[in-house]
Motif scaffolding. Structure first.
Motif, mmCIF file in Angstrom:
data_model
loop_
_atom_site.group_PDB
_atom_site.id
_atom_site.type_symbol
_atom_site.label_atom_id
_atom_site.label_comp_id
_atom_site.label_asym_id
_atom_site.label_seq_id
_atom_site.Cartn_x
_atom_site.Cartn_y
_atom_site.Cartn_z
ATOM 1 N N GLY A 37 -8.784 0.660 11.160
ATOM 2 C CA GLY A 37 -9.544 1.094 12.463
ATOM 3 C C GLY A 37 -10.410 2.630 11.975
ATOM 4 O O GLY A 37 -11.129 2.831 12.591
ATOM 5 N N ASP A 38 -9.869 3.137 11.015
ATOM 6 C CA ASP A 38 -10.390 4.592 10.713
ATOM 7 C C ASP A 38 -11.854 4.412 10.121
ATOM 8 O O ASP A 38 -12.437 5.462 10.131
ATOM 9 N N MET A 39 -12.227 3.287 9.615
ATOM 10 C CA MET A 39 -13.450 3.145 9.037
ATOM 11 C C MET A 39 -14.568 2.851 9.955
ATOM 12 O O MET A 39 -14.240 1.625 10.462
ATOM 13 N N ALA A 40 -15.619 3.234 9.872
ATOM 14 C CA ALA A 40 -16.793 2.535 10.651
ATOM 15 C C ALA A 40 -17.849 1.901 9.679
ATOM 16 O O ALA A 40 -17.937 2.245 8.594
ATOM 17 N N PRO A 41 -18.299 0.928 10.257
ATOM 18 C CA PRO A 41 -18.118 0.086 11.308
ATOM 19 C C PRO A 41 -17.067 -0.806 11.375
ATOM 20 O O PRO A 41 -16.767 -1.547 10.419
ATOM 21 N N ALA A 57 -20.703 -0.276 -4.325
ATOM 22 C CA ALA A 57 -21.903 -0.052 -5.035
ATOM 23 C C ALA A 57 -21.805 1.551 -5.412
ATOM 24 O O ALA A 57 -21.810 1.628 -6.740
ATOM 25 N N ALA A 58 -21.434 2.148 -4.652
ATOM 26 C CA ALA A 58 -21.442 3.801 -4.923
ATOM 27 C C ALA A 58 -20.262 3.930 -5.798
ATOM 28 O O ALA A 58 -20.269 4.661 -6.910
ATOM 29 N N ALA A 59 -19.111 3.361 -5.786
ATOM 30 C CA ALA A 59 -17.932 3.261 -6.815
ATOM 31 C C ALA A 59 -18.408 2.866 -8.107
ATOM 32 O O ALA A 59 -18.239 3.696 -8.973
ATOM 33 N N ALA A 60 -19.086 1.817 -8.280
ATOM 34 C CA ALA A 60 -19.510 1.259 -9.413
ATOM 35 C C ALA A 60 -20.454 2.383 -10.283
ATOM 36 O O ALA A 60 -20.607 2.498 -11.481
ATOM 37 N N SER A 87 -23.842 7.176 -1.940
ATOM 38 C CA SER A 87 -22.366 7.720 -0.919
ATOM 39 C C SER A 87 -22.455 8.494 0.123
ATOM 40 O O SER A 87 -21.826 8.122 1.362
ATOM 41 N N LEU A 88 -23.492 9.200 0.119
ATOM 42 C CA LEU A 88 -23.778 10.246 1.437
ATOM 43 C C LEU A 88 -23.779 9.421 2.725
ATOM 44 O O LEU A 88 -22.990 9.741 3.825
ATOM 45 N N PRO A 89 -24.645 8.210 2.953
ATOM 46 C CA PRO A 89 -24.431 7.592 4.233
ATOM 47 C C PRO A 89 -23.116 7.181 4.522
ATOM 48 O O PRO A 89 -22.758 7.189 5.888
ATOM 49 N N ALA A 90 -22.525 6.671 3.741
ATOM 50 C CA ALA A 90 -21.276 5.994 3.705
ATOM 51 C C ALA A 90 -20.013 6.986 4.141
ATOM 52 O O ALA A 90 -19.665 6.813 5.088
ATOM 53 N N VAL A 91 -20.093 8.158 3.524
ATOM 54 C CA VAL A 91 -19.163 9.216 3.919
ATOM 55 C C VAL A 91 -19.553 10.023 5.126
ATOM 56 O O VAL A 91 -18.560 10.305 5.838
ATOM 57 N N VAL A 92 -20.890 9.971 5.529
ATOM 58 C CA VAL A 92 -21.154 10.586 6.755
ATOM 59 C C VAL A 92 -20.731 10.058 8.075
ATOM 60 O O VAL A 92 -20.292 10.452 8.942
ATOM 61 N N ASN A 94 -18.449 8.061 8.227
ATOM 62 C CA ASN A 94 -16.859 8.058 8.295
ATOM 63 C C ASN A 94 -16.395 9.528 8.091
ATOM 64 O O ASN A 94 -15.414 9.614 7.377
ATOM 65 N N ALA A 95 -16.909 10.286 8.712
ATOM 66 C CA ALA A 95 -16.632 11.990 8.338
ATOM 67 C C ALA A 95 -15.340 12.322 8.682
ATOM 68 O O ALA A 95 -14.738 13.314 7.857
ATOM 69 N N GLN A 96 -14.572 11.814 9.507
ATOM 70 C CA GLN A 96 -13.197 12.058 9.783
ATOM 71 C C GLN A 96 -12.433 11.701 8.650
ATOM 72 O O GLN A 96 -11.663 12.636 8.205
ATOM 73 N N SER A 97 -12.683 10.511 7.998
ATOM 74 C CA SER A 97 -11.483 9.996 7.266
ATOM 75 C C SER A 97 -12.045 10.358 5.615
ATOM 76 O O SER A 97 -11.338 10.204 4.678
ATOM 77 N N ALA A 98 -13.479 10.688 5.564
ATOM 78 C CA ALA A 98 -14.122 11.101 4.329
ATOM 79 C C ALA A 98 -14.787 12.563 4.089
ATOM 80 O O ALA A 98 -15.636 12.465 3.474
ATOM 81 N N ALA A 99 -14.231 13.220 4.827
ATOM 82 C CA ALA A 99 -14.725 14.829 4.989
ATOM 83 C C ALA A 99 -14.979 15.294 3.437
ATOM 84 O O ALA A 99 -15.987 15.915 2.957
ATOM 85 N N ALA A 100 -13.776 15.018 2.799
ATOM 86 C CA ALA A 100 -13.646 15.441 1.201
ATOM 87 C C ALA A 100 -14.916 14.788 0.414
ATOM 88 O O ALA A 100 -15.518 15.296 -0.684
ATOM 89 N N GLY A 101 -15.174 13.574 0.703
ATOM 90 C CA GLY A 101 -16.387 12.803 0.018
ATOM 91 C C GLY A 101 -17.548 13.439 0.454
ATOM 92 O O GLY A 101 -18.616 13.791 -0.797
ATOM 93 N N ILE A 102 -17.782 14.044 1.679
ATOM 94 C CA ILE A 102 -19.071 14.723 1.966
ATOM 95 C C ILE A 102 -19.169 16.027 1.097
ATOM 96 O O ILE A 102 -20.405 16.352 0.357
ATOM 97 N N VAL A 103 -18.213 16.833 1.054
ATOM 98 C CA VAL A 103 -17.930 18.170 0.129
ATOM 99 C C VAL A 103 -18.289 17.807 -1.376
ATOM 100 O O VAL A 103 -19.324 18.482 -1.976
ATOM 101 N N LEU A 104 -17.686 16.729 -1.839
ATOM 102 C CA LEU A 104 -18.108 16.275 -3.332
ATOM 103 C C LEU A 104 -19.339 15.868 -3.594
ATOM 104 O O LEU A 104 -19.945 16.217 -4.602
ATOM 105 N N ASP A 105 -19.834 14.964 -2.607
ATOM 106 C CA ASP A 105 -21.355 14.754 -2.731
ATOM 107 C C ASP A 105 -22.274 15.981 -2.829
ATOM 108 O O ASP A 105 -23.119 15.988 -3.690
ATOM 109 N N ILE A 106 -21.888 16.996 -1.724
ATOM 110 C CA ILE A 106 -22.904 18.265 -2.055
ATOM 111 C C ILE A 106 -22.742 18.993 -3.085
ATOM 112 O O ILE A 106 -23.735 19.460 -3.582
#
Length: 143
Positions: A37-41, A57-60, A87-92, A94-106
């Motif tokens: 339930g933490d992941m959107a959608p 796809a981003a992982a690969a 990655s950015l659209p995916a992590v944005v 899901n910002a609450q559970s993937a905030a570190a991903g946003i920082v890493l992408d930047i």
């Protein structure tokens, strides 16, 4: 060489973390404190399938980019850029559970920009005439 290895491992690690997003969206496995339930959608299911495919796809792409960087292949730059674009659209979303991903992408965008500027500077310097050669040309020679 050490920096290249460290950044390559970081990129591969980021790719591996994207597999967690795929796992959650496809309801394959809950990891640690992350739940389905933490992941959107969360609904409808067919959207979650496509969103999970985006994470996959981003992982690969990130894993391939990191390996390419460690191997010294110039295509790593383009692969990393593609990974960030995926990655950015995916992590944005899901910002609450993937905030570190946003920082890493930047951070990866900053690395890509720095490498690009360094390459352009190096290329421009390679086209400048060297002082030791400028004096030996016939244009500048004294009669």
């Amino acid at each position: 060489m050490v920096v290249r290895l460290a950044v390559g491992i970081l990129i591969v690690g980021h790719g591996l973390l994207h597999l967690i997003g795929t796992s959650l969206l496809w309801h394959l496995e809950e990891v640690g404190d992350l739940h389905y339930g933490d992941m959107a959608p969360s609904t409808p299911a067919w959207i979650a399938i496509f969103a999970g495919a985006e994470w996959l796809a981003a992982a690969a792409v990130f894993i391939t980019a990191g390996i390419a960087l460690i191997a010294g292949r110039k295509i790593w730059w383009w692969l990393t850029l593609g990974g960030v674009i995926l990655s950015l659209p995916a992590v944005v979303t899901n910002a609450q559970s993937a905030a570190a991903g946003i920082v890493l992408d930047i951070f990866l965008l900053a690395v890509l920009a720095a490498v690009h500027v360094w390459r352009m500077h190096r290329k421009a310097r390679s086209h400048e005439p060297r002082p030791d050669r400028a004096s030996s040309t016939s244009e500048g020679a004294e009669p």
